[in-house]
Design a protein around this motif. Structure first.
Motif, PDB file in Angstrom:
ATOM      1  N   PHE A   1       0.826  -1.209   0.000  1.00  0.00           N
ATOM      2  CA  PHE A   1       0.000   0.000   0.000  1.00  0.00           C
ATOM      3  C   PHE A   1       0.860   1.260   0.000  1.00  0.00           C
ATOM      4  O   PHE A   1       0.590   2.210  -0.739  1.00  0.00           O
ATOM      5  CB  PHE A   1      -0.920   0.013   1.229  1.00  0.00           C
ATOM      6  CG  PHE A   1      -2.072  -0.934   1.147  1.00  0.00           C
ATOM      7  CD1 PHE A   1      -3.227  -0.587   0.461  1.00  0.00           C
ATOM      8  CD2 PHE A   1      -2.009  -2.177   1.741  1.00  0.00           C
ATOM      9  CE1 PHE A   1      -4.296  -1.457   0.372  1.00  0.00           C
ATOM     10  CE2 PHE A   1      -3.077  -3.068   1.656  1.00  0.00           C
ATOM     11  CZ  PHE A   1      -4.219  -2.699   0.970  1.00  0.00           C
ATOM     12  N   TYR A   2       1.896   1.253   0.798  1.00  0.00           N
ATOM     13  CA  TYR A   2       2.734   2.438   0.976  1.00  0.00           C
ATOM     14  C   TYR A   2       3.434   2.839  -0.314  1.00  0.00           C
ATOM     15  O   TYR A   2       3.663   4.026  -0.565  1.00  0.00           O
ATOM     16  CB  TYR A   2       3.759   2.169   2.079  1.00  0.00           C
ATOM     17  CG  TYR A   2       4.569   3.373   2.490  1.00  0.00           C
ATOM     18  CD1 TYR A   2       3.957   4.474   3.100  1.00  0.00           C
ATOM     19  CD2 TYR A   2       5.943   3.425   2.272  1.00  0.00           C
ATOM     20  CE1 TYR A   2       4.700   5.581   3.485  1.00  0.00           C
ATOM     21  CE2 TYR A   2       6.689   4.523   2.655  1.00  0.00           C
ATOM     22  CZ  TYR A   2       6.064   5.600   3.261  1.00  0.00           C
ATOM     23  OH  TYR A   2       6.799   6.698   3.643  1.00  0.00           O
ATOM     24  N   GLN A   3       3.745   1.848  -1.155  1.00  0.00           N
ATOM     25  CA  GLN A   3       4.474   2.141  -2.394  1.00  0.00           C
ATOM     26  C   GLN A   3       3.614   2.857  -3.424  1.00  0.00           C
ATOM     27  O   GLN A   3       4.122   3.325  -4.440  1.00  0.00           O
ATOM     28  CB  GLN A   3       5.021   0.843  -2.994  1.00  0.00           C
ATOM     29  CG  GLN A   3       6.220   0.289  -2.262  1.00  0.00           C
ATOM     30  CD  GLN A   3       7.392   1.248  -2.272  1.00  0.00           C
ATOM     31  OE1 GLN A   3       7.766   1.801  -3.306  1.00  0.00           O
ATOM     32  NE2 GLN A   3       7.995   1.462  -1.105  1.00  0.00           N
ATOM     33  N   SER A   4       2.307   2.949  -3.208  1.00  0.00           N
ATOM     34  CA  SER A   4       1.444   3.589  -4.202  1.00  0.00           C
ATOM     35  C   SER A   4       1.891   5.020  -4.479  1.00  0.00           C
ATOM     36  O   SER A   4       1.885   5.463  -5.631  1.00  0.00           O
ATOM     37  CB  SER A   4      -0.020   3.569  -3.735  1.00  0.00           C
ATOM     38  OG  SER A   4      -0.184   4.289  -2.523  1.00  0.00           O
ATOM     39  N   LYS A   5       2.318   5.743  -3.447  1.00  0.00           N
ATOM     40  CA  LYS A   5       2.750   7.127  -3.677  1.00  0.00           C
ATOM     41  C   LYS A   5       4.064   7.175  -4.454  1.00  0.00           C
ATOM     42  O   LYS A   5       4.283   8.098  -5.251  1.00  0.00           O
ATOM     43  CB  LYS A   5       2.863   7.889  -2.355  1.00  0.00           C
ATOM     44  CG  LYS A   5       3.869   7.397  -1.366  1.00  0.00           C
ATOM     45  CD  LYS A   5       3.692   8.111  -0.022  1.00  0.00           C
ATOM     46  CE  LYS A   5       4.778   7.738   0.963  1.00  0.00           C
ATOM     47  NZ  LYS A   5       6.093   8.285   0.605  1.00  0.00           N
ATOM     48  N   VAL A   6       4.921   6.171  -4.253  1.00  0.00           N
ATOM     49  CA  VAL A   6       6.171   6.100  -5.018  1.00  0.00           C
ATOM     50  C   VAL A   6       5.869   5.787  -6.477  1.00  0.00           C
ATOM     51  O   VAL A   6       6.479   6.365  -7.391  1.00  0.00           O
ATOM     52  CB  VAL A   6       7.113   5.035  -4.419  1.00  0.00           C
ATOM     53  CG1 VAL A   6       8.418   4.970  -5.203  1.00  0.00           C
ATOM     54  CG2 VAL A   6       7.386   5.309  -2.945  1.00  0.00           C
ATOM     55  N   LEU A   7       4.914   4.884  -6.695  1.00  0.00           N
ATOM     56  CA  LEU A   7       4.538   4.541  -8.065  1.00  0.00           C
ATOM     57  C   LEU A   7       3.963   5.748  -8.803  1.00  0.00           C
ATOM     58  O   LEU A   7       4.214   5.937  -9.999  1.00  0.00           O
ATOM     59  CB  LEU A   7       3.520   3.403  -8.056  1.00  0.00           C
ATOM     60  CG  LEU A   7       4.001   2.064  -7.494  1.00  0.00           C
ATOM     61  CD1 LEU A   7       2.847   1.080  -7.399  1.00  0.00           C
ATOM     62  CD2 LEU A   7       5.114   1.486  -8.362  1.00  0.00           C
ATOM     63  N   VAL A   8       3.193   6.573  -8.083  1.00  0.00           N
ATOM     64  CA  VAL A   8       2.655   7.798  -8.681  1.00  0.00           C
ATOM     65  C   VAL A   8       3.796   8.758  -9.018  1.00  0.00           C
ATOM     66  O   VAL A   8       3.846   9.346 -10.105  1.00  0.00           O
ATOM     67  CB  VAL A   8       1.638   8.466  -7.725  1.00  0.00           C
ATOM     68  CG1 VAL A   8       1.262   9.853  -8.231  1.00  0.00           C
ATOM     69  CG2 VAL A   8       0.387   7.609  -7.601  1.00  0.00           C
ATOM     70  N   GLU A   9       4.732   8.922  -8.078  1.00  0.00           N
ATOM     71  CA  GLU A   9       5.865   9.830  -8.296  1.00  0.00           C
ATOM     72  C   GLU A   9       6.701   9.407  -9.500  1.00  0.00           C
ATOM     73  O   GLU A   9       7.229  10.239 -10.235  1.00  0.00           O
ATOM     74  CB  GLU A   9       6.743   9.866  -7.046  1.00  0.00           C
ATOM     75  CG  GLU A   9       6.087  10.556  -5.844  1.00  0.00           C
ATOM     76  CD  GLU A   9       6.822  10.285  -4.541  1.00  0.00           C
ATOM     77  OE1 GLU A   9       7.874   9.595  -4.573  1.00  0.00           O
ATOM     78  OE2 GLU A   9       6.339  10.752  -3.481  1.00  0.00           O
ATOM     79  N   LYS A  10       6.812   8.092  -9.725  1.00  0.00           N
ATOM     80  CA  LYS A  10       7.590   7.565 -10.842  1.00  0.00           C
ATOM     81  C   LYS A  10       6.785   7.528 -12.142  1.00  0.00           C
ATOM     82  O   LYS A  10       7.315   7.140 -13.189  1.00  0.00           O
ATOM     83  CB  LYS A  10       8.114   6.162 -10.519  1.00  0.00           C
ATOM     84  CG  LYS A  10       9.172   6.137  -9.407  1.00  0.00           C
ATOM     85  CD  LYS A  10       9.603   4.705  -9.123  1.00  0.00           C
ATOM     86  CE  LYS A  10      10.713   4.670  -8.075  1.00  0.00           C
ATOM     87  NZ  LYS A  10      12.002   5.153  -8.618  1.00  0.00           N
ATOM     88  N   GLY A  11       5.498   7.905 -12.070  1.00  0.00           N
ATOM     89  CA  GLY A  11       4.660   7.926 -13.256  1.00  0.00           C
ATOM     90  C   GLY A  11       4.208   6.557 -13.729  1.00  0.00           C
ATOM     91  O   GLY A  11       3.760   6.401 -14.876  1.00  0.00           O
TER      92      GLY A  11
END
Length: 486
Positions: free
Chosen positions: A159-169
């Motif tokens: 769940f936490y990685q969702s914001k990283v995935l958004v940041e990486k496009g």
């Protein structure tokens, strides 16, 4: 009229806020009970309908006479009746409930806290309940807040990685073609302890094609709000996820791993008059365990897809024929809302053969079942409660993940912990038959069974007197005890 148990004002007082779903409530109740054993006063806040279900199922009768442990409730709909005895919230109406709580929980919670006679030391909030502005409520009350993730560290990281995935496009997806063109096979290579994890192994919410998708925005909000809290509790243990826990500790300064909670609770001996033993919103049928008594050791397959997952009648029938054709006896839990949220009616031909080889119940005491000598394998949806309970009992698994952290759990249990194998969500009787036989009699099953017993031993060590989880519980208690009360 409700009477407040007499409590010592000098002792710390923790308020629990669980997410309103069976597995979350069960896990948080266990931690609350453990802290209560350690001398901490507890106020546990359920929605009115869930509290009514908990009482009706027989889980918490007589709890109001336990000094220092009380239940309080908040409204979960404008027309909520405290005597509501409906079934548990389904994935469909769960979002309706969350919408209501998002708009109304904050004020109701503050009113409730103001009515308590005992000062609040801190709040332990389900990590998924931050959408209710629980962090802001803690700030207003000027008390610390701990986020309790009733899952594995890998589930949290998914769940936490969702914001990283958004940041990486990488998400949301550009369009629906990305669901089928192999894009979801992409490996995520920056998470220690989750090497080889793919986009498809992360919560399905990331597969949204719109940044305004309700589930996607909820997931992103949960991930972002986690950064506002420094104290994190996980239902896992150090040896199971060591490198991943180290990674989490590099982000959050205070991390407590408190699992498996049932193994910690098993060490506590209290008189029946001062404890409660049930955690279920559903009636647990004793006939399930009674049926197991006559079975040979390691001869029965246990099948349960948890409290929220739903499937089609066609998949249910295929699963049934696969179990029957495997020739192994099975205990099969079919909830009254498992099939598309409605009661299920199996074909008479299938019902007749099931009666010869299996036992069908609507709910059971899962930990008692998994620890029964007759159980040789578990066909599960991969919810973390089920996995850690199976792991604690040393039972290997076949995993059919439906949603959320189940996908991540399944990947880790199959590839990292080597205690399970995956089956497709679209059931085919031949595949079910094949995997059940592999689990119960094949070489792969024997390897997984031995590995599961190794993890069972590691879990028992973690919860022993000097184990990592026991020490983390003591650290958690010490921190709570030394917090100032408001």
């Amino acid at each position: 009229m409700e009477t407040e148990p007499l409590i010592d004002q000098k002792r710390p007082h923790v308020v629990f806020i669980p997410f309103p779903a069976q597995s979350h409530i069960k896990c948080m109740l266990k931690l609350a009970k453990l802290l209560h054993y350690k001398g901490i006063h507890i106020t546990f806040i359920n929605t009115k309908s869930n509290h009514a279900r908990l009482v009706k199922s027989g889980g918490i009768h007589d709890i109001d006479v336990v000094p220092g442990f009380r239940f309080k409730t908040v409204q979960d709909s404008p027309t909520c009746d405290a005597e509501d005895d409906g079934v548990e919230h389904t994935p469909t109406n769960l979002f309706e409930l969350m919408t209501y709580l998002k708009e109304n929980f904050y004020d109701s919670f503050l009113d409730l806290i103001s009515s308590l006679e005992t000062p609040v030391t801190c709040i332990i909030c389900d990590g998924f309940m931050t959408f209710t502005n629980s962090i802001q409520a803690a700030e207003k009350l000027e008390v610390p807040i701990f986020l309790f993730w009733t899952m594995a560290a890998c589930g949290f990281m998914g769940f936490y990685q969702s914001k990283v995935l958004v940041e990486k496009g990488l998400v949301p997806l550009k369009d629906e073609s990305y669901l089928t063109n192999g894009y979801l096979e992409m490996e995520i290579d920056w998470i220690p302890g989750m090497e080889g994890i793919r986009l498809k192994d992360l919560p399905e919410f990331i597969r949204a094609t719109s940044p305004n998708d309700i589930a996607f925005t909820f997931l992103l909000e949960v991930a972002q709000k986690a950064d506002n809290v420094s104290r994190m509790i996980f239902h896992t243990f150090e040896d199971l996820e060591a490198s991943l826990i180290e990674e989490i500790r590099s982000v959050f300064p205070n991390v407590y791993n408190v699992g498996p909670l049932q193994l910690l609770l098993n060490q506590k001996q209290e008189s029946k008059s001062s404890e409660f033993s049930g955690y279920s919103l559903r009636h647990e049928e004793p006939e399930c365990v009674q049926w197991l008594e006559s079975k040979e050791p390691n001869s029965v397959v246990y099948v349960n897809f948890g409290s929220i997952a739903v499937m089609s009648l066609q998949d249910l029938v295929e699963l049934g024929w696969g179990l029957v054709n495997s020739k192994y006896e099975f205990l099969w839990i079919i909830r009254n809302d498992l099939v598309d949220g409605k009661p299920s009616v199996l074909p008479k031909e299938l019902e007749d053969v099931i009666n010869e080889k299996g036992f069908v119940g609507s709910w059971c005491t899962q930990e008692e079942v998994l620890n029964h000598r007759s159980i040789g394998g578990f066909l599960t949806h991969g919810g973390w409660g089920s996995i850690i309970e199976s792991l604690s009992a040393g039972v290997p698994m076949i995993c059919c993940p439906f949603l959320g952290d189940q996908l991540t759990n399944c990947r880790q249990m199959c590839k990292k912990w080597e205690i399970g194998m995956e089956i497709g969500k679209n059931m085919k009787r031949d595949e079910v038959e094949k995997l059940v036989r592999m689990l119960m009699e094949g070489e792969e099953g024997k390897i997984m069974s031995n590995k599961a017993l190794e993890w069972k031993m590691m879990a028992e060590m973690a919860t022993g007197s000097c184990g990592s989880s026991s020490l983390d519980i003591e650290k958690l208690v010490d921190e709570i005890t030394n917090l100032p009360k408001t």
